[in-house]
Motif scaffolding. Structure first.
Motif, PDB file in Angstrom:
ATOM      1  N   LEU A  51       0.826  -1.215   0.000  1.00  0.00           N
ATOM      2  CA  LEU A  51       0.000   0.000   0.000  1.00  0.00           C
ATOM      3  C   LEU A  51       0.858   1.261   0.000  1.00  0.00           C
ATOM      4  N   LEU A  55       0.306   3.821  -2.983  1.00  0.00           N
ATOM      5  CA  LEU A  55      -0.223   5.141  -2.656  1.00  0.00           C
ATOM      6  C   LEU A  55       0.789   6.256  -2.937  1.00  0.00           C
ATOM      7  N   ARG A  58       0.532   6.550  -6.728  1.00  0.00           N
ATOM      8  CA  ARG A  58      -0.808   6.956  -7.168  1.00  0.00           C
ATOM      9  C   ARG A  58      -1.548   7.570  -5.985  1.00  0.00           C
ATOM     10  N   GLY A  60      -3.837   9.671  -5.500  1.00  0.00           N
ATOM     11  CA  GLY A  60      -5.288   9.782  -5.556  1.00  0.00           C
ATOM     12  C   GLY A  60      -5.975   8.448  -5.742  1.00  0.00           C
ATOM     13  N   GLY A  61      -5.183   7.377  -5.728  1.00  0.00           N
ATOM     14  CA  GLY A  61      -5.726   6.050  -5.999  1.00  0.00           C
ATOM     15  C   GLY A  61      -6.517   5.478  -4.841  1.00  0.00           C
ATOM     16  N   ARG A  62      -7.229   4.446  -5.148  1.00  0.00           N
ATOM     17  CA  ARG A  62      -8.006   3.718  -4.137  1.00  0.00           C
ATOM     18  C   ARG A  62      -7.700   2.242  -4.334  1.00  0.00           C
ATOM     19  N   PHE A  63      -7.361   1.571  -3.250  1.00  0.00           N
ATOM     20  CA  PHE A  63      -6.918   0.190  -3.343  1.00  0.00           C
ATOM     21  C   PHE A  63      -7.662  -0.666  -2.334  1.00  0.00           C
ATOM     22  N   THR A  70      -9.978  -1.455   2.364  1.00  0.00           N
ATOM     23  CA  THR A  70      -9.794  -0.391   1.377  1.00  0.00           C
ATOM     24  C   THR A  70      -8.983   0.753   1.963  1.00  0.00           C
ATOM     25  N   HIS A  71      -8.080   1.300   1.162  1.00  0.00           N
ATOM     26  CA  HIS A  71      -7.266   2.430   1.599  1.00  0.00           C
ATOM     27  C   HIS A  71      -7.199   3.473   0.502  1.00  0.00           C
ATOM     28  N   ARG A  72      -7.160   4.719   0.910  1.00  0.00           N
ATOM     29  CA  ARG A  72      -6.886   5.820   0.003  1.00  0.00           C
ATOM     30  C   ARG A  72      -6.164   6.886   0.799  1.00  0.00           C
ATOM     31  N   GLY A  73      -5.412   7.723   0.115  1.00  0.00           N
ATOM     32  CA  GLY A  73      -4.740   8.811   0.803  1.00  0.00           C
ATOM     33  C   GLY A  73      -3.247   8.656   0.850  1.00  0.00           C
TER      34      GLY A  73
END
Length: 80
Positions: A51, A55, A58, A60-63, A70-73
């Motif tokens: 992650l 991250l 990317r 702005g990605g969402r994984f 789920t993680h973003r940021g």
């Protein structure tokens, strides 16, 4: 999938493999999951390593991570 995506995936996988190798002999810390399944601290650290790399590349990605959801940021730091 673009060449850059493949290179990113390979880099993340190799980094996570290093985490797993480093912790191979110390897999005693484990957490029970449902259905008689478990996850080790090494699994969690490897997932967070992936992650971090995704991250960072990317932001702005969402994984969707298999063990942690789920993680973003911004990149996270794997526990030691």
């Amino acid at each position: 999938m673009e060449k850059l995506d493949v290179a990113l995936a390979v880099r993340a996988t190799e980094a996570a493999s290093g985490v797993m190798r480093d912790q191979f002999r110390d897999l005693a810390t484990r957490y029970d999951k449902e259905d008689e399944d478990f996850v080790t601290q090494a699994d969690l650290a490897a997932g967070l390593t992936i992650l971090d790399i995704l991250l960072a590349a990317r932001p702005g990605g969402r994984f969707l991570a298999g063990e942690s959801g789920t993680h973003r940021g911004p990149p996270r730091t794997a526990p030691s």
